[in-house]
Design an enzyme around this catalytic site. Sequence first.
Site, short mmCIF file in Angstrom:
data_model
loop_
_atom_site.label_atom_id
_atom_site.label_comp_id
_atom_site.label_asym_id
_atom_site.label_seq_id
_atom_site.Cartn_x
_atom_site.Cartn_y
_atom_site.Cartn_z
N ARG A 243 38.80 31.05 30.19
CA ARG A 243 38.12 31.84 29.34
C ARG A 243 36.35 31.28 28.14
O ARG A 243 36.49 30.05 27.87
CB ARG A 243 39.07 31.92 27.77
CG ARG A 243 39.73 32.76 28.00
CD ARG A 243 38.69 34.52 27.95
NE ARG A 243 40.15 35.79 28.24
CZ ARG A 243 40.02 36.30 29.63
NH1 ARG A 243 39.54 35.44 30.15
NH2 ARG A 243 41.23 37.04 29.97
N GLU A 272 30.10 37.59 25.87
CA GLU A 272 29.21 38.05 27.59
C GLU A 272 29.05 39.78 27.46
O GLU A 272 29.64 40.20 26.92
CB GLU A 272 30.99 38.41 28.80
CG GLU A 272 30.67 36.90 29.27
CD GLU A 272 32.00 36.98 29.67
OE1 GLU A 272 32.79 37.79 30.05
OE2 GLU A 272 32.43 35.87 30.87
N HIS A 291 31.96 36.84 35.53
CA HIS A 291 32.98 37.07 34.87
C HIS A 291 33.70 37.58 36.22
O HIS A 291 34.69 38.47 36.21
CB HIS A 291 33.14 38.00 33.65
CG HIS A 291 34.51 37.59 33.36
ND1 HIS A 291 34.43 37.26 31.95
CD2 HIS A 291 35.82 37.22 33.68
CE1 HIS A 291 36.27 37.32 31.59
NE2 HIS A 291 36.93 37.29 32.57
N ALA A 293 35.02 35.82 39.17
CA ALA A 293 36.01 35.44 40.08
C ALA A 293 37.80 35.74 40.55
O ALA A 293 37.90 35.98 41.30
CB ALA A 293 36.37 33.65 39.44
#
Length: 328
Positions: A243, A272, A291, A293
Amino acid sequence: MPSPGLLARARLLTAPGLGPEVRRGLAEITGRDWAAYPDDGAPEATRTPDDGTPGGGGPVVYVGASRPAGLPVSDLVWYHSVNAGTDGLLAPGPWPAGALLTRTVGRMGERIAQYVLAWVLAECQSVPEFAARHARGEWRREPSELAAGQTALVHGTGRIGSAVAGLLRACGLRTVGVARTAPGVPPPGFDRVVVAGGPAERDALGEARWVVAALPLTAATENYFGSERFGCVRGASFVNVGRGATVDLAALEDALRAGSVRRAVLDVLPSEPAVPGDPCWRLPRTVVTSHSAGITADEDIVTDFAACWAELHAGRWPELTVDPGRGY
């Protein structure tokens, strides 16, 4: 824990954004029609192709990404999150008493592990340097290094952290985990585990070649990676797949400029999406990804919901249960 009898009477409500494959899967698992109910604060429920309204009161099983506005908390018996992280669900306030909260992990650990390994190997083979030389039309050798025999320090020893450690260890890396407490036997994928905040963690930060953050966001992990921890690092590269708010970006920038952190790869940020002028784009020797992955697939949601459903009907707490008090 909701009983099989309570689940048999519960309505199945879903967020409007869930795909048709997910909804069909949920209907097959539960043996009932779904009804869409907004989880974005909209005042009216979305009409469904079946019974036309999610109204009527009574116990509710809900599948979505955020808290549905207007749904009486007393009706909610089980909320299954379509995401692995549940900090967004817990942030608005206390979780409804007696409501089970579970999450979706699916094959996310496998995806995130491959993401981390890709960046580890890219650094070992000087891929960023070769890409830059290609752009300039320069032919020049760059050094390479072997990943095998080096140490990866993975913060977070749950399903995702264990998957990351397992894949790295399969490539010959030593894997050290960081957890709140030291288990008697290291979790799968880890050679050993040290306790967060203790001298062993500080030593491990100094010995690591890669430091991987796979932490959930809780009150205890916010800004976990700050000047104190980055000050213990001795040339490691830092990868965050947990996070964004677990990292103090100002402290990371100081460590990058001082050279104590060699490189950084950030798949998550405190805020984000990052706009073009965001300071994150100016961090030295850093790559920011979107974001991405461990993007959740529809099959992950259905598979994990089915596993929770089966465990509840067997009278067991689901493995994917979230403790609202701990935040994970």
